[in-house]
Structure formats: structure tokens, C-alpha cells
Design a protein around this motif. Structure first.
Motif, PDB file in Angstrom:
ATOM      1  N   LEU A  55       0.855  -1.187   0.000  1.00 43.09           N
ATOM      2  CA  LEU A  55       0.000   0.000   0.000  1.00 43.09           C
ATOM      3  C   LEU A  55       0.889   1.234   0.000  1.00 43.09           C
ATOM      4  N   VAL A  67      -2.697   0.197  -4.287  1.00 42.26           N
ATOM      5  CA  VAL A  67      -1.945  -1.021  -4.022  1.00 42.26           C
ATOM      6  C   VAL A  67      -1.157  -1.377  -5.273  1.00 42.26           C
ATOM      7  N   SER A 218       1.543  -4.717   3.133  1.00 42.20           N
ATOM      8  CA  SER A 218       0.249  -4.843   2.467  1.00 42.20           C
ATOM      9  C   SER A 218      -0.896  -4.314   3.311  1.00 42.20           C
TER      10      SER A 218
END
Length: 475
Positions: A55, A67, A218
Motif C-alpha cells: 500500500l 496497491v 500490504s
């Protein structure tokens, strides 16, 4: 072996020499290098499975989130699915599929397709689950929470240089940081995420950086500044940005036109985070001028409660033999004029924290001056410069660190912790009723940490860049 040792005919000089030669041929030879990947091995080739999922910053993280990820080159279109996170596994039934962008990049591990998707029209302060597509498969579901629309307290984690032996040594630092602040929302990286070794596979280094951060990348928003090791030297002319940077670390592209990949800002719950490119500024006067002009605009129209600036080369160097007077000439007056609160830096492979305003007194914040911090999270270590104690209130050598920063409406709470979680430095910046600032120094009463490696310590170096990985290879 018993027969060999008891038989006198094998004790002649000829056979003794032969035994030594055989022993050397099959003894492990220690080879120092910058990654854990042995020569000739392919560890980070792109595959059908999505990897390097991260991210990155957006202009409006309350409503948008980007993302990025990587696959092999058979995946020609970027698809991601997103759903409000619920307690049922039926996320696929409530998800929306979003199409994004794909870029091909040939690197040391072959040609990969790099993808990015921006989720838009999200609800503030909402937990979402998402996954990204590979070749006939999906990633696992990850979760992230959007920012609140207005000011609300939040926590950020700040890292100095990871750079060398990243998987071997940075892994425990970022994981200890996540264990310490599991509800942090932002991770700030002050440059030199990797080393870009001249004679190595640069893509292995990026693979190790993503391995170290793993799922953490992430789930938290990564806000990264480029360092000098994100730039590659040429035979002539200025250094060039490594091609992995813009495909891995997609920026909101709200910086100067020539620096959209490395200069940008993000507003997150009442904090304006600003990334500058000190490498470009120091090697090109036009790039310095462009950043000063842009910075003035961004700071003059800033409705946020706090302002954090990050870049790589320190305003006031901590390490021996380093200095960046051009930054003090061009950037420091702007920081002072617009009352920047925190400046987070790397490059010096030491730790230093101080006000650094000549007119200020130690332990007191000038009402128009920021607090400057230099830190290091990787294993490469330098020595403290002779003048550093005069300008810094807390220093360290030979110490891997991470920093946890909590933003409240009337104070910033800062802690620097070692790789083992030990508190090494701490302070608060309090905003008073008249809008001035006061420093509350909470550093622990522990000695300054100094270099513990007398065997390798040479000149300005405590630990060299490639001395931390020793792989054994047999002849």
C-alpha cells in the motif's frame, strides 16, 4: 580414517600435502555479499503468484488507497477486488473488482509485469479487505483501514536506512516495530531502502526488502523518500532513479513535474507528510529550486495540525566526515518559516536527535524550528562525528532502531527503540495555548551507545556494508 591415521606410509610429506589439498577443496569458503541469495541461484523470479504487494500514499487516504504488486509477464491486466471487511469468509460475494495499470520491467530476475490499482470512493475510518490477481490465482485477502476524514490521533513508524543485508537484518527490526505498534497506520522510510550494489542483482535486493516487510507492507500505508542508493551512477551525468522505485512505490504524483515519483505529500488524519528528494537537490540546482518552490506552496496552504518532512541526507549530519550545507541554505529557512514540526532523515548510519537551531537552547524548541532526527534500521554502521554532540541531544553508534510516533491534537509523542525493543530515546512536542511548542525530553538515563566492533572499525566505519552476510560455498 583410522587406517589412514595408523599406517605409516601415509605420513610421508607427499601424502600429508595431499590431505591438506583435499581438505581445502572440500572446506567451506566464506563469501561476503549483500543478500542471502547465493551466486547462481534464482530466488526472486516473478511467478504466477502475486508478490511485492504494498500500500502506498494517496492524496486523500480517507477515500482512496493505492496497491501495487508484481507477477510474471503472462499477466497483462491488473485486477484487484475490495470489500468492506466482515467476519464472514464470503468476501468474494460483496467485493467489487477494480481494473488498474500494468507496466513491464526487465530486471535481474527476468521480465515482470508490475501492476497497480487505486481503490476510490471509499468510506473514511472503514476496515476493508482486498486481494490482487495473478495468473489464474489470487493473493490472500489483506485488510487496511481508511483514514478518518478530519483530525484524529494516529501512529506512524519511521525507519532510517535498511539498505544492506536487508532480509538478514532489517527483517527483525520491521517486525519488532509492528509488534510494538500493531495499530500503526503509516510507515515512513527515509531512503536507502536497498543498496543497488554495483555488481549485484538489484532485483534480489528489492525481493529481500519485500520479504522483510512481508504482509506488513500490504496493510499499512508506506510513505517513502528516495535515498542516494535508489539512484544508479552513470559513467557521465547525474545518477538515475532505479526503475523499481516508481513501479513498487507508486506516488500520488502531486509533486513538481520533473520529480513526481519521489517528491509528494499526503494528508493523513491531520498530519501533512511531505517527501523530498535530497539526492536530486544536491546533484542538480534546478531540482533544488523546483523543490523549494513546490515546498513553499505545499506549506503555505496546509490546513493540518502537524507537519512531517522526510528525505535522505541530513540537514545536520551526525556521522564523521559528512555535511550538507546546501540543504541548510535552501531548505532550513523554509522549514523554520512554516514551522515544520518533525524532520525525519537517514543516510548517516548513526542515530541523532536535536533541535539544530543555532539560536535555540538545548532542551528547548524554537517556536519556528523543527525537531530533526537521523536514524538507521539496517546493519551498516558509521561513527559519530566530532561536532555531533554540540548539535544533538541524543546520539548512538552501532544500533539498529525504529521509531514510533503518535500524533495527538496537542502533542507528538516520539519513541526510538532498538531492534530488541529497548527504549533508547523519547520526547514529546507539546503545542501550547499560544501555538508555541515546548519539548518534554523523556530519554532514558542510559549511556550513549558506541561502536562495539573494534576489529573492523576503520576511519568513519563501524560495520561495513557487506560484512553482515557470510555464505558458505564448497569448492
Amino acid at each position: 580414517m583410522k587406517q589412514l591415521q595408523s599406517n605409516n606410509e601415509y605420513k610421508t610429506p607427499f601424502y600429508v600435502g595431499l590431505l591438506i589439498l583435499v581438505s581445502l577443496c572440500f572446506s567451506p569458503v566464506v563469501v561476503a555479499q549483500n543478500t542471502l541469495v547465493p551466486p547462481g541461484e534464482v530466488r526472486y523470479a516473478p511467478t504466477a503468484f502475486p508478490d511485492r504487494i504494498i500500500l502506498t500514499a494517496t492524496v486523500d487516504p480517507a477515500h482512496n488507497q493505492t496497491v501495487s504488486w508484481r507477477t510474471r509477464d503472462s499477466v497483462n491486466q491488473a485486477y484487484a477486488q475490495i470489500s468492506p471487511a466482515t467476519d464472514t469468509p464470503a468476501l468474494h460475494l460483496t467485493s467489487k473488482q477494480i481494473e488498474g495499470n500494468t507496466v513491464a520491467l526487465k530486471a535481474g530476475n527476468g521480465t515482470a509485469h508490475h501492476h497497480n490499482v487505486t481503490f476510490t470512493d471509499l468510506e473514511p475510518d472503514t476496515l476493508y479487505a482486498y486481494r490482487v490477481r495473478g495468473d489464474g490465482t489470487w493473493s490472500e485477502w489483506f485488510q487496511f483501514r481508511t483514514a478518518k476524514a478530519g483530525f484524529e490521533p494516529h501512529t506512524a513508524i519511521y525507519f532510517g536506512d535498511a539498505q544492506n543485508a536487508v532480509k538478514a537484518h532489517f527483517s527483525r527490526v520491521i517486525r519488532e516495530a509492528f509488534s510494538t505498534a500493531p495499530r500503526a497506520q503509516v510507515m515512513v522510510h527515509a531512503g536507502d531502502l536497498v543498496n543497488s550494489s554495483r555488481d549485484a542483482n538489484h532485483d534480489d535486493e528489492w525481493g529481500e526488502w519485500f520479504d522483510a516487510g512481508s504482509f506488513i507492507n500490504s496493510m499499512l500505508v508506506n510513505f517513502a523518500a528516495a535515498g542516494n542508493h535508489e539512484y544508479l551512477s552513470q559513467e557521465s551525468g547525474p545518477r538515475l532513479l532505479v526503475p523499481q522505485w516508481p513501479v513498487h512505490l507508486t506516488s500520488p504524483k502531486n509533486g513538481p513535474a520533473a520529480l513526481r515519483s519521489t517528491v509528494y505529500y499526503m494528508d493523513y488524519q491531520g498530519v501533512r507528510y511531505i517527501a523530498l528528494d535530497s539526492q536530486q537537490a544536491l546533484q542538480d540546482d534546478d531540482m533544488m529550486a523546483a523543490q523549494v518552490s513546490w515546498l513553499r506552496q505545499v506549506l503555505s496552504n496546509n490546513p493540518n495540525s502537524w507537519t512531517v518532512v522526510t528525505y535522505h541526507h541530513p540537514m545536520f549530519s551526525v556521522s564523521l566526515g559528512r555535511d550538507n550545507p546546501k540543504l541548510r541554505e535552501h531548505w532550513q529557512p523554509v522549514f523554520d518559516e512554516f514551522n515544520v514540526d518533525l524532520v525525519l532523515q537517514g543516510h548517516d548510519h548513526t542515530y541523532g536527535r536535536g533541535e539544530n537551531v543555532p539560536s535555540g537552547a538545548s532542551g528547548q524548541l524554537n517556536s519556528t524550528g523543527p525537531m530533526y532526527v537521523v536514524s538507521v534500521s539496517g546493519p551498516k554502521m558509521y561513527m559519530i562525528g566530532e561536532s555531533a554532540p554540540e548539535i544533538m541531544d541524543r546520539l548512538a553508534e552501532d544500533t539498529q532502531l525504529f521509531q514510533v510516533i503518535h500524533f495527538e491534537s496537542d502533542r507528538i509523542v516520539y519513541e526510538a527503540r532498538t531492534a530488541t525493543g529497548e527504549l533508547y530515546d523519547a520526547f514529546d512536542i507539546e503545542r501550547l495555548a499560544d501555538n508555541s511548542k515546548r519539548l518534554v525530553d523523556r530519554r532514558p538515563d542510559t549511556p550513549t551507545r558506541l561502536c562495539s566492533n573494534p576489529e573492523e572499525r576503520t576511519g568513519s566505519s563501524c560495520w561495513g556494508g557487506n560484512s553482515h552476510i557470510e555464505l558458505e560455498h564448497s569448492h
